[in-house]
Write an enzyme that holds these catalytic residues in place. Structure first.
Site, PDB file in Angstrom:
ATOM      1  N   HIS A 181    -106.879  47.646-101.777  1.00  0.00           N
ATOM      2  CA  HIS A 181    -107.281  46.334-102.282  1.00  0.00           C
ATOM      3  C   HIS A 181    -106.675  45.223-101.436  1.00  0.00           C
ATOM      4  O   HIS A 181    -105.623  45.384-100.825  1.00  0.00           O
ATOM      5  CB  HIS A 181    -106.910  46.153-103.755  1.00  0.00           C
ATOM      6  CG  HIS A 181    -105.458  46.292-104.076  1.00  0.00           C
ATOM      7  ND1 HIS A 181    -104.800  47.506-104.098  1.00  0.00           N
ATOM      8  CD2 HIS A 181    -104.529  45.359-104.413  1.00  0.00           C
ATOM      9  CE1 HIS A 181    -103.536  47.311-104.440  1.00  0.00           C
ATOM     10  NE2 HIS A 181    -103.345  46.014-104.625  1.00  0.00           N
ATOM     11  N   HIS A 197    -105.684  41.114-101.627  1.00  0.00           N
ATOM     12  CA  HIS A 197    -105.439  39.937-102.451  1.00  0.00           C
ATOM     13  C   HIS A 197    -105.909  38.719-101.660  1.00  0.00           C
ATOM     14  O   HIS A 197    -105.542  38.563-100.489  1.00  0.00           O
ATOM     15  CB  HIS A 197    -103.939  39.752-102.712  1.00  0.00           C
ATOM     16  CG  HIS A 197    -103.311  40.840-103.502  1.00  0.00           C
ATOM     17  ND1 HIS A 197    -103.080  40.728-104.850  1.00  0.00           N
ATOM     18  CD2 HIS A 197    -102.857  42.066-103.135  1.00  0.00           C
ATOM     19  CE1 HIS A 197    -102.499  41.832-105.285  1.00  0.00           C
ATOM     20  NE2 HIS A 197    -102.360  42.668-104.260  1.00  0.00           N
TER      21      HIS A 197
END
Length: 144
Positions: free
Chosen positions: A105, A107
């Site tokens: 992932h 951010h």
């Protein structure tokens, strides 16, 4: 030392399967983007691939390239939506680097001079509080 295998029961895998709700900002066949429920800044978005990958170290390079195009588009939309002065793209790999969810992932953290980021894994914010910012980001994506 943490196992280097992908865990199909991590929280992001559960979000992808629809088992856990999220404040969705964007979705296509490659990626899902949603509001971080413990935002370090107003407009903090997470972008995850739909393909299972523990982190960037084991990601398929082709899938990673497609994902990065989405990260760039979303970073522009977040910056516009919250009138940020800049954006930080943060991506951590393995516990020693701060990774706590073992699904790749990114951010997207909007930044302003003289405004400090809130602590990592800080206070949880309600879906109702995130919705207006989510809506601004969606509008910025639609505006191009």
């Amino acid at each position: 030392m943490a196992s280097a295998t992908y865990d199909n029961n991590n929280i992001f895998a559960k979000i992808l399967r629809g088992e856990i709700p999220c404040q969705k900002v964007y979705e296509d066949d490659v990626a899902l983007a949603f509001m971080d429920i413990m935002p370090r800044a107003d407009g903090h978005v997470l972008v995850i691939p739909k393909a299972p990958s523990r982190n960037i170290l084991d990601a398929d390079p082709g899938a990673l390239g497609a994902l990065m195009a989405r990260v760039q588009t979303l970073a522009r939309a977040v910056k516009t939506a919250v009138a940020a002065e800049g954006v930080m793209i943060l991506q951590c790999n393995e516990p020693a680097a701060g990774q706590t969810v073992f699904h790749l992932h990114f951010h997207i953290l909007p930044c302003w001079s003289h405004v400090e980021l809130r602590p990592h894994a800080g206070d949880m914010v309600s879906a109702e509080a995130l919705a207006p910012i989510r809506d601004k980001i969606i509008a910025a994506l639609q505006a191009g």
